[in-house]
Design a protein around this motif. Structure first.
Motif, PDB file in Angstrom:
ATOM      1  N   LYS A  12       0.824  -1.205   0.000  1.00  0.00           N
ATOM      2  CA  LYS A  12       0.000   0.000   0.000  1.00  0.00           C
ATOM      3  C   LYS A  12       0.864   1.263   0.000  1.00  0.00           C
ATOM      4  CE  LYS A  12      -3.803  -0.277   2.689  1.00  0.00           C
ATOM      5  NZ  LYS A  12      -4.639  -0.655   3.843  1.00  0.00           N
ATOM      6  N   PHE A  13       1.907   1.267   0.807  1.00  0.00           N
ATOM      7  CA  PHE A  13       2.811   2.418   0.845  1.00  0.00           C
ATOM      8  C   PHE A  13       3.484   2.614  -0.513  1.00  0.00           C
ATOM      9  CE2 PHE A  13       2.905   2.223   5.595  1.00  0.00           C
ATOM     10  CZ  PHE A  13       2.612   3.561   5.824  1.00  0.00           C
ATOM     11  N   ALA A  14       3.892   1.515  -1.139  1.00  0.00           N
ATOM     12  CA  ALA A  14       4.551   1.601  -2.451  1.00  0.00           C
ATOM     13  C   ALA A  14       3.599   2.174  -3.506  1.00  0.00           C
ATOM     14  CB  ALA A  14       5.044   0.218  -2.873  1.00  0.00           C
ATOM     15  N   ILE A  15       2.346   1.722  -3.483  1.00  0.00           N
ATOM     16  CA  ILE A  15       1.347   2.252  -4.428  1.00  0.00           C
ATOM     17  C   ILE A  15       1.127   3.746  -4.178  1.00  0.00           C
ATOM     18  CG2 ILE A  15      -1.075   2.143  -5.141  1.00  0.00           C
ATOM     19  CD1 ILE A  15      -0.963  -0.892  -4.431  1.00  0.00           C
ATOM     20  N   ASP A  16       1.047   4.136  -2.899  1.00  0.00           N
ATOM     21  CA  ASP A  16       0.855   5.546  -2.550  1.00  0.00           C
ATOM     22  C   ASP A  16       1.955   6.423  -3.132  1.00  0.00           C
ATOM     23  OD1 ASP A  16      -1.389   4.874  -1.107  1.00  0.00           O
ATOM     24  OD2 ASP A  16      -0.348   4.760   0.808  1.00  0.00           O
ATOM     25  N   GLN A  17       3.188   5.930  -3.061  1.00  0.00           N
ATOM     26  CA  GLN A  17       4.324   6.689  -3.596  1.00  0.00           C
ATOM     27  C   GLN A  17       4.172   6.903  -5.096  1.00  0.00           C
ATOM     28  OE1 GLN A  17       6.634   8.221  -2.123  1.00  0.00           O
ATOM     29  NE2 GLN A  17       8.213   8.582  -3.659  1.00  0.00           N
ATOM     30  N   VAL A  18       3.771   5.859  -5.812  1.00  0.00           N
ATOM     31  CA  VAL A  18       3.623   5.965  -7.275  1.00  0.00           C
ATOM     32  C   VAL A  18       2.489   6.927  -7.623  1.00  0.00           C
ATOM     33  CG1 VAL A  18       3.213   4.696  -9.414  1.00  0.00           C
ATOM     34  CG2 VAL A  18       4.513   3.621  -7.587  1.00  0.00           C
ATOM     35  N   VAL A  19       1.396   6.889  -6.855  1.00  0.00           N
ATOM     36  CA  VAL A  19       0.262   7.792  -7.102  1.00  0.00           C
ATOM     37  C   VAL A  19       0.730   9.244  -7.067  1.00  0.00           C
ATOM     38  CG1 VAL A  19      -1.882   8.695  -6.094  1.00  0.00           C
ATOM     39  CG2 VAL A  19      -1.563   6.232  -6.319  1.00  0.00           C
ATOM     40  N   LYS A  20       1.549   9.584  -6.075  1.00  0.00           N
ATOM     41  CA  LYS A  20       2.010  10.973  -5.919  1.00  0.00           C
ATOM     42  C   LYS A  20       2.924  11.411  -7.058  1.00  0.00           C
ATOM     43  CE  LYS A  20       3.242  10.255  -1.549  1.00  0.00           C
ATOM     44  NZ  LYS A  20       3.781  10.502  -0.199  1.00  0.00           N
ATOM     45  N   GLU A  21       3.600  10.455  -7.687  1.00  0.00           N
ATOM     46  CA  GLU A  21       4.563  10.792  -8.740  1.00  0.00           C
ATOM     47  C   GLU A  21       3.968  10.716 -10.148  1.00  0.00           C
ATOM     48  OE1 GLU A  21       7.770   8.087  -8.187  1.00  0.00           O
ATOM     49  OE2 GLU A  21       8.531   9.072  -6.378  1.00  0.00           O
ATOM     50  N   SER A  22       2.708  10.279 -10.258  1.00  0.00           N
ATOM     51  CA  SER A  22       2.121  10.026 -11.583  1.00  0.00           C
ATOM     52  C   SER A  22       1.378  11.239 -12.138  1.00  0.00           C
ATOM     53  CB  SER A  22       1.157   8.832 -11.506  1.00  0.00           C
ATOM     54  OG  SER A  22       1.839   7.681 -11.056  1.00  0.00           O
ATOM     55  N   THR A  35      -2.913  15.912  -0.107  1.00  0.00           N
ATOM     56  CA  THR A  35      -1.898  15.644   0.927  1.00  0.00           C
ATOM     57  C   THR A  35      -2.541  15.111   2.201  1.00  0.00           C
ATOM     58  OG1 THR A  35      -0.554  17.442   0.037  1.00  0.00           O
ATOM     59  CG2 THR A  35      -0.012  16.690   2.248  1.00  0.00           C
ATOM     60  N   LEU A  36      -3.665  15.730   2.590  1.00  0.00           N
ATOM     61  CA  LEU A  36      -4.342  15.333   3.824  1.00  0.00           C
ATOM     62  C   LEU A  36      -4.921  13.921   3.717  1.00  0.00           C
ATOM     63  CD1 LEU A  36      -5.148  16.350   6.619  1.00  0.00           C
ATOM     64  CD2 LEU A  36      -7.206  17.325   5.622  1.00  0.00           C
ATOM     65  N   VAL A  37      -5.549  13.633   2.594  1.00  0.00           N
ATOM     66  CA  VAL A  37      -6.120  12.295   2.384  1.00  0.00           C
ATOM     67  C   VAL A  37      -5.014  11.243   2.371  1.00  0.00           C
ATOM     68  CG1 VAL A  37      -7.312  10.822   0.705  1.00  0.00           C
ATOM     69  CG2 VAL A  37      -8.189  13.084   1.191  1.00  0.00           C
ATOM     70  N   ASP A  38      -3.882  11.597   1.761  1.00  0.00           N
ATOM     71  CA  ASP A  38      -2.749  10.666   1.713  1.00  0.00           C
ATOM     72  C   ASP A  38      -2.239  10.364   3.119  1.00  0.00           C
ATOM     73  OD1 ASP A  38      -0.754   9.236   0.020  1.00  0.00           O
ATOM     74  OD2 ASP A  38       0.634  10.589   1.015  1.00  0.00           O
ATOM     75  N   ALA A  92      -7.176  -5.057  -5.930  1.00  0.00           N
ATOM     76  CA  ALA A  92      -7.199  -3.681  -5.413  1.00  0.00           C
ATOM     77  C   ALA A  92      -8.261  -3.539  -4.330  1.00  0.00           C
ATOM     78  CB  ALA A  92      -7.460  -2.706  -6.551  1.00  0.00           C
ATOM     79  N   LYS A  93      -9.409  -4.181  -4.536  1.00  0.00           N
ATOM     80  CA  LYS A  93     -10.509  -4.106  -3.579  1.00  0.00           C
ATOM     81  C   LYS A  93     -10.115  -4.681  -2.220  1.00  0.00           C
ATOM     82  CE  LYS A  93     -15.492  -4.941  -3.332  1.00  0.00           C
ATOM     83  NZ  LYS A  93     -16.658  -5.559  -3.995  1.00  0.00           N
ATOM     84  N   THR A  94      -9.235  -5.692  -2.230  1.00  0.00           N
ATOM     85  CA  THR A  94      -8.775  -6.304  -0.977  1.00  0.00           C
ATOM     86  C   THR A  94      -7.953  -5.310  -0.160  1.00  0.00           C
ATOM     87  OG1 THR A  94      -8.722  -8.454  -2.061  1.00  0.00           O
ATOM     88  CG2 THR A  94      -7.505  -8.256  -0.004  1.00  0.00           C
ATOM     89  N   LEU A  95      -7.194  -4.458  -0.864  1.00  0.00           N
ATOM     90  CA  LEU A  95      -6.395  -3.442  -0.177  1.00  0.00           C
ATOM     91  C   LEU A  95      -7.264  -2.320   0.384  1.00  0.00           C
ATOM     92  CD1 LEU A  95      -3.437  -3.106  -2.722  1.00  0.00           C
ATOM     93  CD2 LEU A  95      -3.426  -4.349  -0.554  1.00  0.00           C
ATOM     94  N   GLY A  96      -8.470  -2.187  -0.148  1.00  0.00           N
ATOM     95  CA  GLY A  96      -9.387  -1.135   0.307  1.00  0.00           C
ATOM     96  C   GLY A  96      -9.839  -0.268  -0.859  1.00  0.00           C
ATOM     97  N   TRP A  97     -10.962   0.420  -0.678  1.00  0.00           N
ATOM     98  CA  TRP A  97     -11.534   1.240  -1.750  1.00  0.00           C
ATOM     99  C   TRP A  97     -10.549   2.301  -2.238  1.00  0.00           C
ATOM    100  CZ3 TRP A  97     -12.147   6.537  -1.365  1.00  0.00           C
ATOM    101  CH2 TRP A  97     -11.935   7.084  -0.093  1.00  0.00           C
ATOM    102  N   TYR A  98      -9.625   2.710  -1.376  1.00  0.00           N
ATOM    103  CA  TYR A  98      -8.661   3.755  -1.706  1.00  0.00           C
ATOM    104  C   TYR A  98      -7.726   3.330  -2.833  1.00  0.00           C
ATOM    105  CZ  TYR A  98      -5.846   7.843  -0.319  1.00  0.00           C
ATOM    106  OH  TYR A  98      -5.199   9.062  -0.269  1.00  0.00           O
ATOM    107  N   TYR A  99      -7.664   2.023  -3.109  1.00  0.00           N
ATOM    108  CA  TYR A  99      -6.730   1.497  -4.115  1.00  0.00           C
ATOM    109  C   TYR A  99      -7.455   0.972  -5.352  1.00  0.00           C
ATOM    110  CZ  TYR A  99      -3.524   2.155  -0.341  1.00  0.00           C
ATOM    111  OH  TYR A  99      -2.792   2.742   0.653  1.00  0.00           O
TER     112      TYR A  99
END
Length: 440
Positions: free
Chosen positions: A168-178, A306-309, A218-225
């Motif tokens: 999840k942390f790795a996906i979050d990082q890619v989201v911010k850079e995309s 930023t806050l949601v992240d 993705a659904k297993t990780l949560g709706w956020y993903y």
């Protein structure tokens, strides 16, 4: 942060523009924010600089921390710097005010705009490496190439996280850079995340970190993903305004309105009321430095991203800690059974193990899970992890309140922007209609 056990009774603390007393320092920060633009919900920024074990003294770490802050913050932001010696590696924390002391603008406004290579986190990394090189200290080499680990990968590798939290942390990082969703899918490969995306399938998105055996939906990780939310998150980080509210401005240039004096008068009155409300909202948020509602909205959307992240990160940590606490309590509960089993031999051991098979299996499974997370075998107690989880829950509650305020502000600003646009468009149409009728 100011814990005397970590800072040698406060000797390893340095401040600029604020008190060494953390409560007074917080008030000093508030006084500066009170004369600022008030356009950001981010109160302060937090940076950490870590050093290799045994490579540096606490005193030198403080000296380097001060040098980094002076060069990075340029004496324009108040900051509270503390060197911690409670870990095997010396590290320092710096919390600095998000509001500039000289013009009241935010750190994001001054330092976090433009190309990614020009943004604050990249400047900070480069500056930290430059200072460490000058002092003959080790740095993470080849951070931007595939042969070495990036700063993010290195930071993740030293955290005691489960595989799901790391993913999840790795996906979050890619989201911010995309830049967009297609770019996200490409950049996942660089961060060693395997992705299966098939928009025609019900389960359209799956992830797997390099080394994992199975893909995770993705659904297993949560709706956020899930796909839709990842696209939305990318938009928020770019400050894209994608929400268009319904406004109440009534078009008065229609045939129905033109043929009824009463309807036209009623519509004009209603439009003036809506316009008055929109102007009041705009004047509340606009300042002399920023009179553009569009700019303010962009900033609000970025702050929302930023806050949601941050909220998502905290929730991931809370969920991760819950599983660790559960495992630690299981180990604690059945440790006496395991110890007794190890003290036995022969048939007596076989008989005991058979009688307590479920307890021993639960103990082994829980211990394996903890060892996977804590590779250095320093497994904290359930009580200490529960205390950390409580702190995160409190922070989560505070951030949720900030998010509610920010969401309301964005809704109001969107309403004001759309209302003003619709009103002036309506006025222009009426002017054109009048000119046309005069020419006829």
């Amino acid at each position: 942060m100011e814990n005397p056990d970590k800072t040698d009774n406060g000797r390893l603390i340095y401040t600029f523009g604020c008190s060494k007393n953390p409560h007074k320092a917080s008030r000093d920060f508030e006084e500066t924010r009170a004369i600022g633009t008030g356009l950001s919900t981010v109160l302060s920024q937090h940076m950490i600089q870590s050093f290799a074990p045994g490579e540096i003294t606490p005193e030198k770490a403080l000296k380097i921390g001060i040098e980094l802050c002076q060069k990075f913050l340029k004496e324009e932001y108040q900051y509270y710097l503390a060197v911690h010696t409670d870990k095997e590696h010396i590290h320092l924390h710096c919390i600095f005010n998000n509001t500039n002391m000289y013009d009241g603008k935010t750190f994001e406004t001054h330092e976090n705009q433009g190309k990614k290579s020009e943004r604050s986190w990249k400047k900070l990394m480069d500056l930290s490496d430059e200072i460490c090189h000058a002092h003959s200290l080790s740095v993470i080499e080849n951070a931007e190439t595939s042969k070495g680990k990036s700063h993010y990968e290195w930071d993740m590798s030293r955290q005691n996280l489960s595989w799901k939290a790391k993913l999840k942390f790795a996906i979050d990082q890619v989201v911010k850079e995309s830049d967009d969703f297609e770019d996200f899918l490409q950049k996942c490969k660089v961060q060693k995340i395997e992705v299966v995306y098939n928009p025609t399938h019900k389960i359209d998105l799956k992830f797997r970190l390099q080394g994992q055996q199975r893909f995770t939906r993705a659904k297993t990780l949560g709706w956020y993903y899930e796909t839709r939310q990842i696209k939305r998150r990318i938009e928020m980080f770019h400050g894209i305004i994608s929400y268009t509210p319904k406004t109440k401005i009534i078009a008065t240039d229609t045939e129905k309105m033109q043929n009824s004096f009463g309807l036209q008068k009623w519509a004009d009155l209603k439009n003036k009321q809506e316009l008055s409300r929109a102007i009041n909202i705009a004047s509340h948020y606009c300042t002399e430095d920023n009179l553009n509602l569009e700019n303010i909205l962009h900033l609000k959307y970025r702050n929302q991203g930023t806050l949601v992240d941050r909220l998502n990160h905290i929730k991931t940590e809370i969920d991760d800690l819950r599983l660790k606490i559960q495992a630690a309590k299981t180990v604690q509960k059945y440790s006496c059974v395991s110890e007794h089993s190890r003290s036995l031999t022969g048939r007596t051991k076989d008989r005991f193990d058979e009688e307590h098979r479920s307890e021993l299996q639960a103990y082994t499974k829980a211990l394996r899970r903890l060892k996977e997370c804590f590779s250095d075998s320093r497994i904290p107690t359930p009580e200490s992890m529960d205390k950390k989880r409580s702190t995160l829950l409190q922070e989560c509650s505070e951030l949720n309140q900030q998010y509610s305020v920010l969401k309301r502000e964005i809704k109001e600003l969107n309403y004001a922007r759309q209302t003003l646009d619709d009103y002036f468009r309506n006025e222009r149409n009426n002017q054109l209609r009048k000119k046309k009728s005069e020419l006829e």
